[in-house]
Design a protein around this motif. Structure first.
Motif, PDB file in Angstrom:
ATOM      1  N   TYR A 199      -1.062  10.733  15.201  1.00 52.86           N
ATOM      2  CA  TYR A 199       0.233  11.231  14.753  1.00 52.86           C
ATOM      3  C   TYR A 199       0.450  12.626  15.316  1.00 52.86           C
ATOM      4  CZ  TYR A 199       0.885   7.550  11.291  1.00 52.86           C
ATOM      5  OH  TYR A 199       1.080   6.344  10.681  1.00 52.86           O
ATOM      6  N   LEU A 219      -5.984  13.078   1.056  1.00 53.09           N
ATOM      7  CA  LEU A 219      -5.523  11.983   0.214  1.00 53.09           C
ATOM      8  C   LEU A 219      -5.739  12.315  -1.250  1.00 53.09           C
ATOM      9  CD1 LEU A 219      -4.464   9.052   0.142  1.00 53.09           C
ATOM     10  CD2 LEU A 219      -6.851   8.307   0.263  1.00 53.09           C
ATOM     11  N   PHE A 257      -5.142   5.574  14.437  1.00 51.11           N
ATOM     12  CA  PHE A 257      -3.800   6.075  14.684  1.00 51.11           C
ATOM     13  C   PHE A 257      -3.866   7.505  15.224  1.00 51.11           C
ATOM     14  CE2 PHE A 257      -1.800   2.789  12.018  1.00 51.11           C
ATOM     15  CZ  PHE A 257      -2.849   2.447  11.182  1.00 51.11           C
ATOM     16  N   PHE A 301      -5.384  -1.630  16.723  1.00 50.61           N
ATOM     17  CA  PHE A 301      -5.912  -2.557  15.731  1.00 50.61           C
ATOM     18  C   PHE A 301      -6.994  -3.435  16.339  1.00 50.61           C
ATOM     19  CE2 PHE A 301      -3.211  -0.852  12.915  1.00 50.61           C
ATOM     20  CZ  PHE A 301      -1.984  -1.431  12.643  1.00 50.61           C
ATOM     21  N   GLY A 337       7.834  16.280   9.421  1.00 46.10           N
ATOM     22  CA  GLY A 337       6.941  15.218   8.984  1.00 46.10           C
ATOM     23  C   GLY A 337       6.095  14.708  10.134  1.00 46.10           C
ATOM     24  N   TYR A 355      -4.077   6.694  -4.022  1.00 42.98           N
ATOM     25  CA  TYR A 355      -3.463   5.605  -3.298  1.00 42.98           C
ATOM     26  C   TYR A 355      -3.403   4.371  -4.181  1.00 42.98           C
ATOM     27  CZ  TYR A 355      -8.143   3.727  -2.249  1.00 42.98           C
ATOM     28  OH  TYR A 355      -9.419   3.213  -2.331  1.00 42.98           O
ATOM     29  N   ARG A 379       2.590   1.262   3.624  1.00 39.77           N
ATOM     30  CA  ARG A 379       2.339   0.324   4.720  1.00 39.77           C
ATOM     31  C   ARG A 379       2.285  -1.082   4.163  1.00 39.77           C
ATOM     32  NH1 ARG A 379      -3.684  -0.103   4.393  1.00 39.77           N
ATOM     33  NH2 ARG A 379      -3.632  -1.643   6.060  1.00 39.77           N
ATOM     34  N   TYR A 431      -8.796   0.489  11.877  1.00 38.12           N
ATOM     35  CA  TYR A 431      -7.468   0.698  12.446  1.00 38.12           C
ATOM     36  C   TYR A 431      -7.345   2.186  12.746  1.00 38.12           C
ATOM     37  CZ  TYR A 431      -6.157  -3.857  10.469  1.00 38.12           C
ATOM     38  OH  TYR A 431      -6.071  -5.179  10.150  1.00 38.12           O
ATOM     39  N   TYR A 436      -0.397  12.309  -0.204  1.00 40.84           N
ATOM     40  CA  TYR A 436      -1.197  13.318   0.473  1.00 40.84           C
ATOM     41  C   TYR A 436      -0.645  14.703   0.146  1.00 40.84           C
ATOM     42  CZ  TYR A 436      -2.891   9.530   3.414  1.00 40.84           C
ATOM     43  OH  TYR A 436      -3.452   8.359   3.859  1.00 40.84           O
ATOM     44  N   GLU A 466       9.643  12.314   4.063  1.00 40.51           N
ATOM     45  CA  GLU A 466       9.913  13.562   4.786  1.00 40.51           C
ATOM     46  C   GLU A 466       9.170  14.752   4.199  1.00 40.51           C
ATOM     47  OE1 GLU A 466      14.312  12.590   6.617  1.00 40.51           O
ATOM     48  OE2 GLU A 466      14.145  13.969   4.924  1.00 40.51           O
ATOM     49  N   PHE A 494       3.196  14.586   0.924  1.00 42.70           N
ATOM     50  CA  PHE A 494       3.752  13.464   1.671  1.00 42.70           C
ATOM     51  C   PHE A 494       3.372  12.159   0.992  1.00 42.70           C
ATOM     52  CE2 PHE A 494       5.510  15.388   5.404  1.00 42.70           C
ATOM     53  CZ  PHE A 494       4.780  16.541   5.615  1.00 42.70           C
ATOM     54  N   LYS A 503      -1.197   3.406  18.012  1.00 39.75           N
ATOM     55  CA  LYS A 503      -2.140   2.851  17.054  1.00 39.75           C
ATOM     56  C   LYS A 503      -2.993   1.791  17.742  1.00 39.75           C
ATOM     57  CE  LYS A 503       1.349  -0.367  15.368  1.00 39.75           C
ATOM     58  NZ  LYS A 503       2.186  -0.783  14.208  1.00 39.75           N
ATOM     59  N   TYR A 556       0.543   5.745  -0.620  1.00 40.72           N
ATOM     60  CA  TYR A 556      -0.391   6.861  -0.580  1.00 40.72           C
ATOM     61  C   TYR A 556       0.330   8.157  -0.923  1.00 40.72           C
ATOM     62  CZ  TYR A 556      -2.863   3.481   2.414  1.00 40.72           C
ATOM     63  OH  TYR A 556      -3.467   2.364   2.904  1.00 40.72           O
ATOM     64  N   TYR A 596       0.818  -1.195   0.000  1.00 35.65           N
ATOM     65  CA  TYR A 596       0.000   0.000   0.000  1.00 35.65           C
ATOM     66  C   TYR A 596       0.861   1.258   0.000  1.00 35.65           C
ATOM     67  CZ  TYR A 596      -3.483  -3.375   1.476  1.00 35.65           C
ATOM     68  OH  TYR A 596      -4.291  -4.464   1.543  1.00 35.65           O
ATOM     69  N   ASN A 628      -0.909  -7.725   9.776  1.00 37.65           N
ATOM     70  CA  ASN A 628      -1.495  -7.465  11.077  1.00 37.65           C
ATOM     71  C   ASN A 628      -0.639  -6.570  11.960  1.00 37.65           C
ATOM     72  OD1 ASN A 628      -3.790  -8.879  10.562  1.00 37.65           O
ATOM     73  ND2 ASN A 628      -2.994 -10.808  11.348  1.00 37.65           N
ATOM     74  N   ALA A 629       0.638  -6.521  11.681  1.00 33.17           N
ATOM     75  CA  ALA A 629       1.520  -5.651  12.486  1.00 33.17           C
ATOM     76  C   ALA A 629       1.768  -4.361  11.737  1.00 33.17           C
ATOM     77  CB  ALA A 629       2.831  -6.371  12.766  1.00 33.17           C
ATOM     78  N   ASP A 630       0.742  -3.823  11.167  1.00 36.93           N
ATOM     79  CA  ASP A 630       0.859  -2.699  10.241  1.00 36.93           C
ATOM     80  C   ASP A 630       1.503  -1.473  10.860  1.00 36.93           C
ATOM     81  OD1 ASP A 630      -1.651  -1.843   7.763  1.00 36.93           O
ATOM     82  OD2 ASP A 630       0.525  -1.779   7.758  1.00 36.93           O
ATOM     83  N   THR A 631       2.443  -0.924  10.152  1.00 32.11           N
ATOM     84  CA  THR A 631       3.013   0.366  10.518  1.00 32.11           C
ATOM     85  C   THR A 631       3.059   1.202   9.258  1.00 32.11           C
ATOM     86  OG1 THR A 631       4.357  -0.529  12.309  1.00 32.11           O
ATOM     87  CG2 THR A 631       5.038   1.570  11.379  1.00 32.11           C
ATOM     88  N   ILE A 632       2.685   2.441   9.374  1.00 27.95           N
ATOM     89  CA  ILE A 632       2.700   3.343   8.237  1.00 27.95           C
ATOM     90  C   ILE A 632       3.969   4.161   8.283  1.00 27.95           C
ATOM     91  CG2 ILE A 632       1.477   5.190   7.042  1.00 27.95           C
ATOM     92  CD1 ILE A 632      -1.001   4.248   8.699  1.00 27.95           C
ATOM     93  N   PHE A 677       6.112   7.315   6.601  1.00 27.16           N
ATOM     94  CA  PHE A 677       5.972   8.526   5.820  1.00 27.16           C
ATOM     95  C   PHE A 677       7.314   8.987   5.293  1.00 27.16           C
ATOM     96  CE2 PHE A 677       1.665  10.096   6.102  1.00 27.16           C
ATOM     97  CZ  PHE A 677       1.138   9.355   7.134  1.00 27.16           C
TER      98      PHE A 677
END
Lengths: 113, 114
Positions: B36, A45, B34, B51, B43, A48, A94, B32, A35, A106, A90, B49, A33, A31, A98-102, A104
């Motif tokens: 920030y 957004l 979050f 879930f 940034g 994506y 991701r 989900y 922005y 800079e 930006f 977060k 994106y 995934y 299941n352990a999703d972290t997004i 970004f």
């Protein structure tokens, strides 16, 4: 592992010019994106992608185009720059598991004059 | 369509006081969620977060948030703010079924006074 890399960081465009904002990630994320963030505002957004070859519009797609020919890259194209496109852009990615972290980038500061 | 609402555009808090930033989402299933933080010209940094599982989530910098399904809320809290907490805070949501859009709220600007 560089994360999400955006280029350029700063750019000034003249009205009517075109340019491409580059976004690359080396985490094999599905995934991605794009922005834009206007001064004092939240993130809106633009486009994506849920995987290579698949893109979809976000809230504010007009004036932009994207492509996703590879998993790693998700460039954003401005065809005919307008002052209304002055913003900070930006890119994010991701994994979708299941352990999703997004992650970004800079940010890319774009001014259209 | 999913959406995120942050009702407070700007909040001012005294240093050492407690903080609560509100976030409401609109989506049928469990999303989900979050939070920030963004300092001027910087940034976005992930604070925490949610879930699934425990509805009280601990994050970095002493922040926590509680997911309340009945209120469709995910409010951010901190017991005692520090001057360095002054920043813009964004709530965000991803639907976990179908639509994979990552949608942000409009943000809450936090000012800390001595």
């Amino acid at each position: 592992n560089a994360g999400v890399t955006q280029t350029p960081k700063f750019r000034i465009l003249k009205i009517g010019q075109s340019m491409t904002l580059q976004c690359a990630q080396d985490m094999n994320h599905n995934y991605m994106y794009w922005y834009r963030q206007d001064p004092g505002m939240g993130l809106k957004l633009i486009y994506y992608s849920v995987g290579a070859g698949i893109t979809d519009k976000g809230e504010v797609p007009n004036g932009y185009n994207v492509s996703r020919s590879t998993t790693e890259d998700f460039p954003l194209r401005l065809e005919l720059a307008a002052p209304s496109q002055t913003s900070v852009y930006f890119c994010a990615s991701r994994s979708g598991d299941n352990a999703d972290t997004i992650y970004f980038g800079e940010g890319s500061w774009l001014t259209v004059v | 369509a999913q959406s995120v609402t942050q009702p407070d555009i700007h909040i001012t808090v005294s240093e050492g006081a407690s903080l609560e930033l509100r976030c409401n989402y609109s989506y049928g299933a469990t999303p989900y969620l979050f939070w920030y933080v963004q300092s001027p010209g910087q940034g976005l940094q992930l604070l925490l977060k949610y879930f699934s599982g425990d509805t009280l989530v601990q994050g970095i910098k002493g922040f926590e948030a509680e997911f309340k399904r009945s209120q469709s809320s995910f409010n951010l809290r901190k017991p005692s703010v520090h001057w360095s907490d002054a920043a813009e805070y964004f709530c965000a949501v991803i639907s976990n079924f179908g639509n994979e859009k990552l949608t942000f709220g409009t943000g809450t600007r936090l000012t800390i006074i001595p």
